[in-house]
Design a protein around this motif. Structure first.
Motif, short mmCIF file in Angstrom:
data_model
loop_
_atom_site.label_atom_id
_atom_site.label_comp_id
_atom_site.label_asym_id
_atom_site.label_seq_id
_atom_site.Cartn_x
_atom_site.Cartn_y
_atom_site.Cartn_z
N VAL A 48 1.34 77.22 -48.17
CA VAL A 48 1.32 77.37 -46.71
C VAL A 48 0.22 78.33 -46.24
O VAL A 48 -0.52 77.99 -45.30
CB VAL A 48 2.71 77.79 -46.17
CG1 VAL A 48 2.62 78.32 -44.75
CG2 VAL A 48 3.68 76.63 -46.25
N PRO A 49 0.04 79.51 -46.83
CA PRO A 49 -1.03 80.40 -46.35
C PRO A 49 -2.41 79.74 -46.38
O PRO A 49 -3.18 79.84 -45.41
CB PRO A 49 -0.96 81.60 -47.31
CG PRO A 49 0.46 81.62 -47.76
CD PRO A 49 0.84 80.16 -47.88
N LYS A 53 -4.82 78.83 -43.13
CA LYS A 53 -6.17 79.40 -43.01
C LYS A 53 -7.25 78.33 -43.01
O LYS A 53 -8.27 78.47 -42.34
CB LYS A 53 -6.42 80.40 -44.14
CG LYS A 53 -5.53 81.62 -44.04
CD LYS A 53 -5.73 82.50 -45.26
CE LYS A 53 -4.55 83.42 -45.46
NZ LYS A 53 -4.65 84.16 -46.71
N TRP A 114 5.79 80.48 -35.58
CA TRP A 114 5.06 81.69 -35.94
C TRP A 114 3.95 81.87 -34.92
O TRP A 114 3.21 80.93 -34.61
CB TRP A 114 4.44 81.56 -37.33
CG TRP A 114 5.44 81.52 -38.45
CD1 TRP A 114 6.74 81.92 -38.42
CD2 TRP A 114 5.20 81.06 -39.77
NE1 TRP A 114 7.33 81.74 -39.64
CE2 TRP A 114 6.41 81.21 -40.49
CE3 TRP A 114 4.09 80.53 -40.43
CZ2 TRP A 114 6.53 80.87 -41.83
CZ3 TRP A 114 4.21 80.19 -41.76
CH2 TRP A 114 5.42 80.36 -42.46
N LYS A 116 0.60 84.29 -33.96
CA LYS A 116 -0.32 85.32 -34.43
C LYS A 116 -1.19 85.86 -33.30
O LYS A 116 -1.81 86.90 -33.44
CB LYS A 116 -1.21 84.80 -35.56
CG LYS A 116 -2.27 83.80 -35.15
CD LYS A 116 -3.20 83.53 -36.31
CE LYS A 116 -4.31 82.59 -35.96
NZ LYS A 116 -5.35 83.16 -35.10
N TRP A 121 -3.65 84.99 -39.68
CA TRP A 121 -2.42 84.47 -40.28
C TRP A 121 -1.89 85.42 -41.35
O TRP A 121 -0.69 85.51 -41.57
CB TRP A 121 -2.62 83.06 -40.83
CG TRP A 121 -2.61 82.04 -39.74
CD1 TRP A 121 -3.63 81.21 -39.36
CD2 TRP A 121 -1.53 81.76 -38.84
NE1 TRP A 121 -3.25 80.43 -38.30
CE2 TRP A 121 -1.96 80.75 -37.96
CE3 TRP A 121 -0.24 82.25 -38.70
CZ2 TRP A 121 -1.14 80.23 -36.95
CZ3 TRP A 121 0.57 81.74 -37.70
CH2 TRP A 121 0.11 80.75 -36.84
N ASP A 122 -2.77 86.14 -42.02
CA ASP A 122 -2.31 87.11 -43.02
C ASP A 122 -1.38 88.15 -42.41
O ASP A 122 -0.40 88.56 -43.04
CB ASP A 122 -3.49 87.82 -43.69
CG ASP A 122 -4.18 86.95 -44.71
OD1 ASP A 122 -3.53 86.04 -45.28
OD2 ASP A 122 -5.38 87.17 -44.96
N LEU A 125 1.96 86.32 -42.08
CA LEU A 125 2.54 85.97 -43.37
C LEU A 125 3.08 87.18 -44.12
O LEU A 125 3.95 87.04 -44.98
CB LEU A 125 1.51 85.23 -44.22
CG LEU A 125 1.10 83.86 -43.68
CD1 LEU A 125 -0.16 83.38 -44.36
CD2 LEU A 125 2.23 82.86 -43.83
N VAL A 130 8.84 86.44 -42.01
CA VAL A 130 8.24 85.26 -42.64
C VAL A 130 8.50 85.24 -44.14
O VAL A 130 8.85 84.22 -44.70
CB VAL A 130 6.72 85.20 -42.32
CG1 VAL A 130 6.04 84.11 -43.15
CG2 VAL A 130 6.50 84.95 -40.84
N ILE A 131 8.35 86.38 -44.79
CA ILE A 131 8.57 86.44 -46.24
C ILE A 131 9.98 86.01 -46.60
O ILE A 131 10.19 85.28 -47.56
CB ILE A 131 8.28 87.88 -46.76
CG1 ILE A 131 6.78 88.16 -46.67
CG2 ILE A 131 8.78 88.07 -48.18
CD1 ILE A 131 6.41 89.63 -46.90
N LEU A 134 10.19 81.96 -45.81
CA LEU A 134 9.32 81.06 -46.58
C LEU A 134 9.72 81.14 -48.06
O LEU A 134 9.25 81.97 -48.81
CB LEU A 134 7.86 81.48 -46.39
CG LEU A 134 6.77 80.52 -46.82
CD1 LEU A 134 6.88 79.19 -46.10
CD2 LEU A 134 5.40 81.14 -46.58
#
Length: 136
Positions: A48-49, A53, A114, A116, A121-122, A125, A130-131, A134
């Motif tokens: 996903v990350p 990105k 989500w 931002k 996005w970092d 995330l 989110v952690i 996900l």
């Protein structure tokens, strides 16, 4: 490193211009990319990350659907992407693709939005919210 083919969940990123209805219908409309590809593009939690990105850097928000693999496994294939992505060429470089053409209320466990804004996005995330959502 975990084998992504043993993941419990996969994720569908939904462009903010086409928010999923609440409640979810039995079948969501397909994105233009999914229609052209002939399958629904999905990502694992670890993918996903990179997907965000690579394809959605400039989007201020994104809808994300969490889908239990058990709900779709008979129509799920793990395939290499048609565009280059970073990776070691192992299991994480193959992506889950859903070939039955339907994704909706019976298959989606959870939907989040989500946001931002002007950040990266970092920064999203890395949040506990989110952690904890996900999941592999």
């Amino acid at each position: 490193m975990a084998d992504v083919h043993k993941a419990t969940y996969v994720y569908k990123l939904i462009h903010p211009s086409a928010p999923p209805p609440d409640p979810l219908p039995e079948s969501l409309p397909l994105s233009e990319l999914d229609v052209q590809s002939g399958f629904i593009h999905l990502s694992t939690a670890r993918q996903v990350p990179g997907t965000l990105k690579l394809f959605y850097t400039n989007e201020p928000r994104m809808y994300v659907l969490r889908i239990p693999i058990k709900a779709i496994e008979k129509d799920l294939r793990w395939e290499a992407p048609s565009v280059p992505v970073s990776g070691d060429g192992g299991a994480e470089s193959t992506f889950p693709h859903l070939y039955d053409g339907k994704l909706g209320s019976a298959k989606v466990e959870s939907v989040v939005l989500w946001e931002k804004g002007e950040a990266t996005w970092d920064s999203v995330l890395g949040t506990e919210e989110v952690i904890s959502w996900l999941l592999d």
